[in-house]
Design a protein around this motif. Sequence first.
Motif, PDB file in Angstrom:
ATOM      1  N   ASN A   1     -42.173  15.341 -35.557  1.00  0.00           N
ATOM      2  CA  ASN A   1     -43.133  14.285 -35.163  1.00  0.00           C
ATOM      3  C   ASN A   1     -42.410  12.981 -34.800  1.00  0.00           C
ATOM      4  N   GLY A   2     -41.119  13.088 -34.502  1.00  0.00           N
ATOM      5  CA  GLY A   2     -40.317  11.894 -34.203  1.00  0.00           C
ATOM      6  C   GLY A   2     -40.598  11.325 -32.816  1.00  0.00           C
ATOM      7  N   VAL A   3     -40.075  10.126 -32.604  1.00  0.00           N
ATOM      8  CA  VAL A   3     -40.275   9.442 -31.321  1.00  0.00           C
ATOM      9  C   VAL A   3     -38.914   9.247 -30.650  1.00  0.00           C
ATOM     10  N   PHE A   4     -38.892   9.518 -29.352  1.00  0.00           N
ATOM     11  CA  PHE A   4     -37.694   9.280 -28.544  1.00  0.00           C
ATOM     12  C   PHE A   4     -38.065   8.193 -27.539  1.00  0.00           C
ATOM     13  N   ILE A   5     -37.372   7.062 -27.606  1.00  0.00           N
ATOM     14  CA  ILE A   5     -37.666   5.973 -26.664  1.00  0.00           C
ATOM     15  C   ILE A   5     -36.531   5.862 -25.653  1.00  0.00           C
ATOM     16  N   VAL A   6     -36.918   6.018 -24.399  1.00  0.00           N
ATOM     17  CA  VAL A   6     -35.961   5.921 -23.294  1.00  0.00           C
ATOM     18  C   VAL A   6     -36.025   4.502 -22.739  1.00  0.00           C
ATOM     19  N   SER A   7     -34.852   3.896 -22.557  1.00  0.00           N
ATOM     20  CA  SER A   7     -34.787   2.572 -21.945  1.00  0.00           C
ATOM     21  C   SER A   7     -33.835   2.707 -20.767  1.00  0.00           C
ATOM     22  N   SER A   8     -34.397   2.809 -19.573  1.00  0.00           N
ATOM     23  CA  SER A   8     -33.569   3.260 -18.444  1.00  0.00           C
ATOM     24  C   SER A   8     -33.876   2.529 -17.147  1.00  0.00           C
ATOM     25  N   MET A   9     -32.834   2.348 -16.359  1.00  0.00           N
ATOM     26  CA  MET A   9     -33.004   1.921 -14.973  1.00  0.00           C
ATOM     27  C   MET A   9     -33.925   2.935 -14.292  1.00  0.00           C
ATOM     28  N   CYS A  10     -34.770   2.449 -13.388  1.00  0.00           N
ATOM     29  CA  CYS A  10     -35.588   3.400 -12.629  1.00  0.00           C
ATOM     30  C   CYS A  10     -35.950   2.806 -11.274  1.00  0.00           C
ATOM     31  N   GLY A  11     -36.527   3.640 -10.436  1.00  0.00           N
ATOM     32  CA  GLY A  11     -36.934   3.202  -9.101  1.00  0.00           C
ATOM     33  C   GLY A  11     -35.828   3.448  -8.092  1.00  0.00           C
ATOM     34  N   GLN A  12     -35.763   2.551  -7.125  1.00  0.00           N
ATOM     35  CA  GLN A  12     -34.782   2.651  -6.042  1.00  0.00           C
ATOM     36  C   GLN A  12     -33.926   1.388  -6.087  1.00  0.00           C
ATOM     37  N   PRO A  13     -32.683   1.471  -5.615  1.00  0.00           N
ATOM     38  CA  PRO A  13     -31.925   0.213  -5.508  1.00  0.00           C
ATOM     39  C   PRO A  13     -32.588  -0.688  -4.474  1.00  0.00           C
ATOM     40  N   LYS A  14     -32.703  -1.985  -4.793  1.00  0.00           N
ATOM     41  CA  LYS A  14     -33.399  -2.894  -3.875  1.00  0.00           C
ATOM     42  C   LYS A  14     -32.423  -3.694  -3.014  1.00  0.00           C
ATOM     43  N   ARG A  15     -31.201  -3.930  -3.532  1.00  0.00           N
ATOM     44  CA  ARG A  15     -30.254  -4.763  -2.771  1.00  0.00           C
ATOM     45  C   ARG A  15     -29.524  -3.896  -1.745  1.00  0.00           C
ATOM     46  N   PRO A  16     -29.323  -4.444  -0.532  1.00  0.00           N
ATOM     47  CA  PRO A  16     -28.672  -3.651   0.522  1.00  0.00           C
ATOM     48  C   PRO A  16     -27.324  -3.094   0.068  1.00  0.00           C
ATOM     49  N   GLU A  17     -26.545  -3.894  -0.685  1.00  0.00           N
ATOM     50  CA  GLU A  17     -25.208  -3.420  -1.093  1.00  0.00           C
ATOM     51  C   GLU A  17     -25.297  -2.223  -2.037  1.00  0.00           C
ATOM     52  N   ASP A  18     -26.376  -2.132  -2.811  1.00  0.00           N
ATOM     53  CA  ASP A  18     -26.546  -0.967  -3.686  1.00  0.00           C
ATOM     54  C   ASP A  18     -27.107   0.218  -2.905  1.00  0.00           C
ATOM     55  N   ARG A  19     -28.011  -0.081  -1.955  1.00  0.00           N
ATOM     56  CA  ARG A  19     -28.593   1.011  -1.146  1.00  0.00           C
ATOM     57  C   ARG A  19     -27.505   1.756  -0.399  1.00  0.00           C
ATOM     58  N   GLN A  20     -26.486   1.011   0.017  1.00  0.00           N
ATOM     59  CA  GLN A  20     -25.352   1.622   0.749  1.00  0.00           C
ATOM     60  C   GLN A  20     -24.605   2.642  -0.103  1.00  0.00           C
ATOM     61  N   HIS A  21     -24.643   2.428  -1.422  1.00  0.00           N
ATOM     62  CA  HIS A  21     -23.872   3.290  -2.331  1.00  0.00           C
ATOM     63  C   HIS A  21     -24.792   4.159  -3.183  1.00  0.00           C
ATOM     64  N   TYR A  22     -25.924   4.539  -2.587  1.00  0.00           N
ATOM     65  CA  TYR A  22     -26.901   5.349  -3.332  1.00  0.00           C
ATOM     66  C   TYR A  22     -26.992   6.728  -2.703  1.00  0.00           C
ATOM     67  N   ARG A  23     -26.774   7.761  -3.516  1.00  0.00           N
ATOM     68  CA  ARG A  23     -26.955   9.141  -3.038  1.00  0.00           C
ATOM     69  C   ARG A  23     -28.348   9.581  -3.453  1.00  0.00           C
ATOM     70  N   ALA A  24     -29.308   9.383  -2.532  1.00  0.00           N
ATOM     71  CA  ALA A  24     -30.730   9.576  -2.872  1.00  0.00           C
ATOM     72  C   ALA A  24     -31.003  11.006  -3.319  1.00  0.00           C
ATOM     73  N   GLU A  25     -30.318  11.981  -2.722  1.00  0.00           N
ATOM     74  CA  GLU A  25     -30.641  13.382  -3.044  1.00  0.00           C
ATOM     75  C   GLU A  25     -30.247  13.723  -4.484  1.00  0.00           C
ATOM     76  N   LYS A  26     -29.295  12.958  -5.038  1.00  0.00           N
ATOM     77  CA  LYS A  26     -28.883  13.208  -6.434  1.00  0.00           C
ATOM     78  C   LYS A  26     -29.324  12.088  -7.366  1.00  0.00           C
ATOM     79  N   TYR A  27     -29.977  11.100  -6.828  1.00  0.00           N
ATOM     80  CA  TYR A  27     -30.413   9.922  -7.606  1.00  0.00           C
ATOM     81  C   TYR A  27     -29.219   9.248  -8.283  1.00  0.00           C
ATOM     82  N   GLN A  28     -28.127   9.100  -7.528  1.00  0.00           N
ATOM     83  CA  GLN A  28     -26.935   8.514  -8.144  1.00  0.00           C
ATOM     84  C   GLN A  28     -26.470   7.271  -7.393  1.00  0.00           C
ATOM     85  N   LEU A  29     -26.196   6.231  -8.178  1.00  0.00           N
ATOM     86  CA  LEU A  29     -25.527   5.055  -7.622  1.00  0.00           C
ATOM     87  C   LEU A  29     -24.032   5.303  -7.768  1.00  0.00           C
TER      88      LEU A  29
END
Length: 222
Positions: free
Chosen positions: A146-174
């Motif tokens: 009956n335990g609780v697991f709390i995830v605290s995580s980055m989510c969504g899409q990169p918003k800054r152009p410099e991050d979008r350039q280094h984002y592999r969307a098919e693997k969800y990896q920066l």
Amino acid sequence: MNIYEQCYRQLKQSGQQAWTGEGYERAWRKLTAILQALSKKHVLPAPGSVCLELGCGNGAMASLFMARAGYQVYGVDISPTAIGWAQETFSTAGLAADFQQGDVCTLGMYHDHQFDLVFDGSCLHCLIGDQRQRCYRQIKRILKPNGVFIVSSMCGQPKRPEDRQHYRAEKYQLMRQGQPWRTLMPLPRLTAELAASGFIAFKTSVSENPWWDHATLCCRLI
Ligand SMILES: C[S@@+](CC[C@H](N)C(=O)[O-])C[C@H]1O[C@@H](n2cnc3c(N)ncnc32)[C@H](O)[C@@H]1O
């Protein structure tokens, strides 16, 4: 040397308070507001319960909050410097906690059903590829039914152009320096990954940032 170990050596040497460096006070305010709200709504187990922070770093975030609130705190981090730092500061402050160096993908030092709460200290988004499933398997093993697991995580899409350039969307990896650096997936994808791994998110909140969003997902075992 592991990149996280390198970072903690530098952080400690330069007199920073924690992983977030100059942003520590802001990060602390945000985290404590979230944890206090979850406590009020009885999402957190009662003080005295046994909790583990994954990727606890030097202990100055969730572990500190939980220890002050009277929980039995455990923390694990890959960086030996971070763990030594956490042990030192807790001992100086007269706070009890069990901090151990280790990898969240292999948590053999903890026994089955040991924890009422497993809190992801923003570590899950550091895990790449099959590391994530390995970590989920360990959490399922060490969490009480009956335990609780709390995830605290980055989510969504990169918003800054410099991050979008280094984002592999098919693997969800920066990417950073040609290597996968963070897993960053849209919230529905993260929720689906958790469900496929045996966790149902029963309460979710998202904080929006100019770079990418950050989600808190409170989960139970399915
Ligand atoms: C984003 S930092 C957050 C640190 C701290 N929880 C906080 O809230 O400031 C992620 C932490 O996860 C740790 N980490 C990354 N990969 C890990 C792994 N495979 N096993 C254990 N710790 C890991 C890092 O050393 C780092 O302390």
